[in-house]
Design a protein around this motif. Structure first.
Motif, mmCIF file in Angstrom:
data_model
loop_
_atom_site.group_PDB
_atom_site.id
_atom_site.type_symbol
_atom_site.label_atom_id
_atom_site.label_comp_id
_atom_site.label_asym_id
_atom_site.label_seq_id
_atom_site.Cartn_x
_atom_site.Cartn_y
_atom_site.Cartn_z
ATOM 1 N N VAL A 12 12.863 5.187 -6.098
ATOM 2 C CA VAL A 12 13.657 4.686 -4.983
ATOM 3 C C VAL A 12 13.110 5.362 -3.734
ATOM 4 O O VAL A 12 12.892 6.579 -3.716
ATOM 5 N N ARG A 13 12.898 4.578 -2.671
ATOM 6 C CA ARG A 13 12.327 5.141 -1.437
ATOM 7 C C ARG A 13 13.192 6.280 -0.905
ATOM 8 O O ARG A 13 14.409 6.154 -0.825
ATOM 9 N N ALA A 14 12.548 7.374 -0.563
ATOM 10 C CA ALA A 14 13.244 8.521 0.039
ATOM 11 C C ALA A 14 13.258 8.342 1.556
ATOM 12 O O ALA A 14 12.281 7.881 2.133
ATOM 13 N N HIS A 15 14.367 8.691 2.183
ATOM 14 C CA HIS A 15 14.468 8.510 3.640
ATOM 15 C C HIS A 15 14.401 9.825 4.355
ATOM 16 O O HIS A 15 14.686 10.848 3.855
ATOM 17 N N PHE A 35 12.978 15.786 -8.425
ATOM 18 C CA PHE A 35 12.281 14.650 -9.022
ATOM 19 C C PHE A 35 11.798 13.760 -7.887
ATOM 20 O O PHE A 35 12.612 13.093 -7.238
ATOM 21 N N TYR A 36 10.485 13.784 -7.623
ATOM 22 C CA TYR A 36 9.962 12.970 -6.524
ATOM 23 C C TYR A 36 8.495 12.628 -6.756
ATOM 24 O O TYR A 36 7.813 13.256 -7.575
ATOM 25 N N MET A 37 8.024 11.615 -6.027
ATOM 26 C CA MET A 37 6.599 11.283 -5.954
ATOM 27 C C MET A 37 6.290 10.938 -4.507
ATOM 28 O O MET A 37 6.958 10.081 -3.923
ATOM 29 N N ASN A 38 5.313 11.612 -3.927
ATOM 30 C CA ASN A 38 4.887 11.354 -2.561
ATOM 31 C C ASN A 38 3.436 10.903 -2.580
ATOM 32 O O ASN A 38 2.586 11.573 -3.172
ATOM 33 N N PHE A 39 3.171 9.758 -1.957
ATOM 34 C CA PHE A 39 1.806 9.244 -1.842
ATOM 35 C C PHE A 39 1.296 9.664 -0.475
ATOM 36 O O PHE A 39 1.626 9.049 0.535
ATOM 37 N N MET A 40 0.539 10.749 -0.441
ATOM 38 C CA MET A 40 0.110 11.349 0.808
ATOM 39 C C MET A 40 -1.165 10.680 1.319
ATOM 40 O O MET A 40 -1.865 10.007 0.559
ATOM 41 N N PRO A 41 -1.451 10.850 2.626
ATOM 42 C CA PRO A 41 -2.718 10.332 3.144
ATOM 43 C C PRO A 41 -3.901 10.901 2.365
ATOM 44 O O PRO A 41 -3.780 11.931 1.703
ATOM 45 N N TYR A 42 -5.009 10.251 2.484
ATOM 46 C CA TYR A 42 -6.258 10.656 1.819
ATOM 47 C C TYR A 42 -6.136 10.589 0.302
ATOM 48 O O TYR A 42 -6.726 11.371 -0.420
ATOM 49 N N MET A 101 0.859 -1.181 0.000
ATOM 50 C CA MET A 101 0.000 0.000 0.000
ATOM 51 C C MET A 101 0.900 1.236 0.000
ATOM 52 O O MET A 101 1.831 1.332 0.792
ATOM 53 N N LEU A 102 0.631 2.164 -0.898
ATOM 54 C CA LEU A 102 1.539 3.290 -1.122
ATOM 55 C C LEU A 102 1.271 4.491 -0.226
ATOM 56 O O LEU A 102 2.120 5.354 -0.094
ATOM 57 N N GLY A 103 0.087 4.575 0.369
ATOM 58 C CA GLY A 103 -0.264 5.741 1.191
ATOM 59 C C GLY A 103 0.782 6.026 2.253
ATOM 60 O O GLY A 103 1.220 5.120 2.959
ATOM 61 N N GLY A 104 1.209 7.282 2.356
ATOM 62 C CA GLY A 104 2.173 7.679 3.370
ATOM 63 C C GLY A 104 3.613 7.366 3.015
ATOM 64 O O GLY A 104 4.480 7.434 3.881
ATOM 65 N N THR A 105 3.902 7.024 1.747
ATOM 66 C CA THR A 105 5.288 6.735 1.358
ATOM 67 C C THR A 105 5.818 7.826 0.425
ATOM 68 O O THR A 105 5.059 8.449 -0.313
#
Length: 123
Positions: A120-123, A40-47, A19-23
């Protein structure tokens, strides 16, 4: 569970789907071409909202996820003119169609007939 902040649990009925939410993710490549390290980024935010940037303009859209299938709603985008819109145009085209999500752990690939986005996951 399917509630805000439930990210990283397998989707019901599909144990292989994260599940991508919050990543949050850094875009590594678009259509196989490496992108610069900044903006260059993609954020899967809540809601069920995506915030993304493919070099220049900020992109926002709603999304839904069913297992490994990601569907985005109409994108809202800032309209700055940039010297090179190539990556942005290609990345936006990928977001415009239903997407198949593959990969695991800290690497994801978003794929459809319009192209690929490697994350790639951002930390």
């Amino acid at each position: 569970p399917n509630y805000p902040g439930a990210g990283n649990y397998p989707a019901p009925g599909n144990p292989g789907a994260m599940m991508l939410g919050g990543t949050n993710w850094r875009v590594a490549a678009i259509n196989g071409r490496p992108v610069p390290p900044q903006n260059f980024y993609m954020n899967f935010m809540p809601y069920n909202r995506i915030g993304a940037k493919f070099g220049c303009n900020s992109i926002s859209a709603t999304y839904s996820q069913q297992g490994t299938t990601l569907t985005t709603g109409p994108a809202m985008m800032t309209r700055m003119a940039c010297p090179d819109m190539n990556f942005e145009n290609q990345g936006s085209r990928v977001l415009a169609k239903e997407i198949t999500v593959s990969g695991f752990g800290n690497h994801l690939t978003l794929t459809n007939a319009n192209g690929t986005i490697d994350l790639v996951r951002a930390h």
